[in-house]
Design a protein around this motif. Sequence first.
Motif, mmCIF file in Angstrom:
data_model
loop_
_atom_site.group_PDB
_atom_site.id
_atom_site.type_symbol
_atom_site.label_atom_id
_atom_site.label_comp_id
_atom_site.label_asym_id
_atom_site.label_seq_id
_atom_site.Cartn_x
_atom_site.Cartn_y
_atom_site.Cartn_z
ATOM 1 N N CYS A 1 0.847 -1.186 0.000
ATOM 2 C CA CYS A 1 0.000 0.000 0.000
ATOM 3 C C CYS A 1 0.884 1.237 0.000
ATOM 4 O O CYS A 1 1.816 1.337 0.788
ATOM 5 C CB CYS A 1 -0.905 0.005 1.228
ATOM 6 N N ARG A 2 0.587 2.170 -0.890
ATOM 7 C CA ARG A 2 1.305 3.441 -0.944
ATOM 8 C C ARG A 2 0.278 4.559 -0.953
ATOM 9 O O ARG A 2 -0.640 4.561 -1.773
ATOM 10 C CB ARG A 2 2.170 3.520 -2.191
ATOM 11 N N LEU A 3 0.428 5.498 -0.025
ATOM 12 C CA LEU A 3 -0.455 6.654 0.070
ATOM 13 C C LEU A 3 0.375 7.923 -0.073
ATOM 14 O O LEU A 3 1.432 8.047 0.550
ATOM 15 C CB LEU A 3 -1.186 6.684 1.415
ATOM 16 N N SER B 1 4.174 11.093 2.012
ATOM 17 C CA SER B 1 3.844 9.755 1.518
ATOM 18 C C SER B 1 4.205 8.707 2.558
ATOM 19 O O SER B 1 5.056 8.925 3.427
ATOM 20 C CB SER B 1 4.556 9.463 0.199
ATOM 21 N N SER B 2 3.526 7.584 2.455
ATOM 22 C CA SER B 2 3.803 6.458 3.335
ATOM 23 C C SER B 2 3.594 5.171 2.552
ATOM 24 O O SER B 2 2.793 5.126 1.620
ATOM 25 C CB SER B 2 2.907 6.491 4.576
ATOM 26 N N GLU B 3 4.333 4.148 2.946
ATOM 27 C CA GLU B 3 4.232 2.834 2.299
ATOM 28 C C GLU B 3 4.201 1.769 3.372
ATOM 29 O O GLU B 3 4.827 1.905 4.416
ATOM 30 C CB GLU B 3 5.440 2.581 1.398
ATOM 31 N N ARG B 4 3.495 0.684 3.064
ATOM 32 C CA ARG B 4 3.454 -0.435 3.980
ATOM 33 C C ARG B 4 3.190 -1.701 3.188
ATOM 34 O O ARG B 4 2.367 -1.708 2.281
ATOM 35 C CB ARG B 4 2.355 -0.220 5.009
ATOM 36 N N THR B 5 3.863 -2.767 3.535
ATOM 37 C CA THR B 5 3.621 -4.074 2.947
ATOM 38 C C THR B 5 3.193 -5.009 4.070
ATOM 39 O O THR B 5 3.834 -5.043 5.124
ATOM 40 C CB THR B 5 4.887 -4.617 2.260
ATOM 41 N N LEU C 1 -3.247 -1.165 4.517
ATOM 42 C CA LEU C 1 -3.909 0.139 4.448
ATOM 43 C C LEU C 1 -3.927 0.816 5.810
ATOM 44 O O LEU C 1 -3.661 2.011 5.919
ATOM 45 C CB LEU C 1 -5.332 -0.017 3.910
ATOM 46 N N ARG C 2 -4.219 0.062 6.865
ATOM 47 C CA ARG C 2 -4.206 0.643 8.210
ATOM 48 C C ARG C 2 -2.821 1.169 8.570
ATOM 49 O O ARG C 2 -2.681 2.277 9.093
ATOM 50 C CB ARG C 2 -4.614 -0.405 9.246
ATOM 51 N N GLY C 3 -1.795 0.381 8.296
ATOM 52 C CA GLY C 3 -0.436 0.793 8.635
ATOM 53 C C GLY C 3 0.010 2.025 7.871
ATOM 54 O O GLY C 3 0.574 2.962 8.453
ATOM 55 N N ALA C 4 -0.245 2.048 6.574
ATOM 56 C CA ALA C 4 0.146 3.207 5.762
ATOM 57 C C ALA C 4 -0.657 4.436 6.165
ATOM 58 O O ALA C 4 -0.120 5.551 6.213
ATOM 59 C CB ALA C 4 -0.054 2.901 4.281
#
Length: 95
Positions: A55-57, A67-71, A79-82
């Motif tokens: 997920c990249r926001l 911006s934030s990214e989470r796998t 999505l929650r983490g990002a």
Amino acid sequence: MNIHVTVQVPRSPELNQILDRFQHKLTPLLFVFHPDLVQLQGRLQRHTSREGVHCRLTLHLPTGHLSSERTAATAQTALRGAGDELIRELNKHKQ
């Protein structure tokens, strides 16, 4: 605020609820900016089965880009983490 989220994983009601909750958390934090000048772009895509969902926001503000990214193993967790990371960055940016 303009929101564009590309979802390349199966959509579920829980995923839609997480997106709605994230938008409701984000809206009060952005009251100082004109709504037409704020844009949120996101992408949820599945990588290999070993890596899970990425997920990249990206939040475009008149004062900069955040911006934030989470796998994670599931789209909901990614999505929650990002989203949480992006909110932390926004709070730092506002200070």
